[in-house]
Design a protein around this motif. Structure first.
Motif, PDB file in Angstrom:
ATOM      1  N   GLN A   1      40.298  34.602  44.566  1.00  0.00           N
ATOM      2  CA  GLN A   1      39.339  35.679  44.420  1.00  0.00           C
ATOM      3  C   GLN A   1      39.693  36.498  43.184  1.00  0.00           C
ATOM      4  O   GLN A   1      40.845  36.519  42.742  1.00  0.00           O
ATOM      5  N   VAL A   2      38.661  37.113  42.624  1.00  0.00           N
ATOM      6  CA  VAL A   2      38.879  37.964  41.448  1.00  0.00           C
ATOM      7  C   VAL A   2      39.589  39.229  41.912  1.00  0.00           C
ATOM      8  O   VAL A   2      39.084  39.957  42.765  1.00  0.00           O
ATOM      9  N   GLU A   3      40.769  39.451  41.376  1.00  0.00           N
ATOM     10  CA  GLU A   3      41.584  40.593  41.793  1.00  0.00           C
ATOM     11  C   GLU A   3      41.083  41.857  41.101  1.00  0.00           C
ATOM     12  O   GLU A   3      41.094  41.947  39.861  1.00  0.00           O
ATOM     13  N   PRO A   4      40.639  42.849  41.856  1.00  0.00           N
ATOM     14  CA  PRO A   4      40.179  44.085  41.218  1.00  0.00           C
ATOM     15  C   PRO A   4      41.357  44.856  40.632  1.00  0.00           C
ATOM     16  O   PRO A   4      42.327  45.148  41.324  1.00  0.00           O
ATOM     17  N   MET A   5      41.268  45.167  39.340  1.00  0.00           N
ATOM     18  CA  MET A   5      42.310  45.948  38.666  1.00  0.00           C
ATOM     19  C   MET A   5      42.004  47.428  38.872  1.00  0.00           C
ATOM     20  O   MET A   5      40.995  47.934  38.373  1.00  0.00           O
ATOM     21  N   LYS A   6      42.868  48.064  39.629  1.00  0.00           N
ATOM     22  CA  LYS A   6      42.623  49.457  40.002  1.00  0.00           C
ATOM     23  C   LYS A   6      43.628  50.380  39.339  1.00  0.00           C
ATOM     24  O   LYS A   6      44.822  50.070  39.297  1.00  0.00           O
ATOM     25  N   LYS A   7      43.143  51.492  38.826  1.00  0.00           N
ATOM     26  CA  LYS A   7      44.015  52.530  38.251  1.00  0.00           C
ATOM     27  C   LYS A   7      43.880  53.784  39.103  1.00  0.00           C
ATOM     28  O   LYS A   7      42.780  54.311  39.277  1.00  0.00           O
TER      29      LYS A   7
ATOM     30  N   ILE B   1      39.979  54.112  39.802  1.00  0.00           N
ATOM     31  CA  ILE B   1      38.993  53.500  38.914  1.00  0.00           C
ATOM     32  C   ILE B   1      39.204  51.991  38.924  1.00  0.00           C
ATOM     33  O   ILE B   1      40.328  51.515  38.739  1.00  0.00           O
ATOM     34  N   TYR B   2      38.124  51.251  39.132  1.00  0.00           N
ATOM     35  CA  TYR B   2      38.175  49.795  39.094  1.00  0.00           C
ATOM     36  C   TYR B   2      37.653  49.316  37.748  1.00  0.00           C
ATOM     37  O   TYR B   2      36.581  49.731  37.301  1.00  0.00           O
ATOM     38  N   GLU B   3      38.426  48.451  37.129  1.00  0.00           N
ATOM     39  CA  GLU B   3      38.069  47.934  35.813  1.00  0.00           C
ATOM     40  C   GLU B   3      36.728  47.211  35.879  1.00  0.00           C
ATOM     41  O   GLU B   3      36.474  46.405  36.782  1.00  0.00           O
ATOM     42  N   SER B   4      35.847  47.487  34.917  1.00  0.00           N
ATOM     43  CA  SER B   4      34.515  46.874  34.914  1.00  0.00           C
ATOM     44  C   SER B   4      34.590  45.365  34.729  1.00  0.00           C
ATOM     45  O   SER B   4      33.844  44.609  35.354  1.00  0.00           O
TER      46      SER B   4
END
Length: 316
Positions: free
Chosen positions: A16-22, A226-229
């Protein structure tokens, strides 16, 4: 499912596409002053996210400014005392020298008068003054002593004045070093004060907002995320029941599980543990599955969505 989608089931890896979260948080206790975003809002670099206040920071800045002001006052007092001390030493020096010069001038007059009387007496009697022949008289010896005392006084006061100047120079250096250190600490605090307003650093979507205006939060509490677009990491799991030819740097194909889209990626890391499949990656929710983690880097200009289910095909 594998048999329908892929020709070789042993080379397909569910992922799965891992959501990059800040996460946005602070290392000190803060109070929320204003929140500029809402969940789901799209943001770009430079957009304001949140503004907070730190009561301890205000106090620290005030303390540093007070310490710097105190050092400036002490330095001014030291400079004034040093100037007064040097003025006093010079005045004492001039006073002693004037007194000695007066005594020397008087003795010179006496010695000159005595010498003149001796010459006049010798010319009248035809005999030379025996005191001249036997060496310097009492007044000449005293005159020589006063000249030496004057020289000593000049040296003594010069040494004292130079000593005071050196002491003042060392004190000034000490003040400057301490003041420079305090100014650096103040600069750090001012940078932290600027950091009380957080701005977005990436293009992304606001996730959860976990705080409200006026709320007091403890250190490292996540205010919002914030999740990377454009997600760039694929988290795949290699089924422990199969053998895979996998290594860091290997090129693979990443394909969407529900639409006609794929892109090349490169293995960036192979995990060192076996984990259980997340539910949405299982082919059968009732059967537990286990495998090894693999992380794959894909280009920034991909069209995958955060959390999207994909398959990874190992290229031969």
């Amino acid at each position: 499912m594998f048999s329908f989608l892929f020709q070789d089931t042993k080379t397909a890896i569910v992922a799965q596409v891992e959501p990059m979260k800040k996460a946005i948080s602070y290392h000190k206790a803060i109070r929320i002053k204003e929140i500029f975003v809402i969940p789901g809002q799209m943001v770009k670099p430079g957009d304001m996210l949140v503004r907070v206040e730190r009561p301890d920071l205000v106090l620290d800045v005030e303390k540093k400014n007070n310490e710097i002001e105190r050092i400036d006052i002490e330095q001014s007092l030291k400079a004034a005392r040093n100037s007064d001390k040097l003025h006093q030493l010079r005045a004492q020096k001039e006073s002693r020298i004037r007194k000695l010069d007066g005594e020397i001038a008087q003795l010179k007059v006496i010695v000159e008068n005595n010498n003149q009387l001796s010459r006049q007496f010798g010319s009248l009697t035809g005999y030379a003054d025996s005191t001249i022949q036997s060496g310097p008289d009492y007044y000449e010896i005293q005159l020589d002593g006063l000249n030496k005392e004057k020289e000593f006084v000049l040296q003594q006061y010069d040494l004292e004045i130079n000593s005071e100047k050196k002491i003042y120079e060392q004190e000034t250096k000490s003040f400057n070093i301490l003041k420079s250190q305090l100014e650096k600490e103040l600069a750090v605090l001012m940078d932290e004060e600027q950091g009380l307003i957080r701005k977005a650093e990436i293009h992304g979507t606001i996730g959860n907002v976990n705080a409200q205006v006026g709320e007091l939060l403890s250190p490292y509490t996540t205010i919002l995320s914030i999740y990377e677009s454009k997600p760039t990491i694929i988290k795949a799991i290699m089924n422990e029941g199969f053998k895979y030819s996998m290594e860091v740097g290997k090129v693979v194909e990443v394909e969407s599980s529900n639409r006609q889209y794929s892109i090349e990626g490169r293995v960036s890391e192979i995990g060192a543990r076996i984990i259980e499949y997340p539910n949405r990656l299982k082919t059968n929710q009732n059967i537990p599955m286990w495998g090894q983690e693999v992380f794959i880097k894909i280009p920034d200009d991909n069209k995958f969505l955060n959390g999207e289910r994909v398959f990874v095909v190992i290229k031969k």
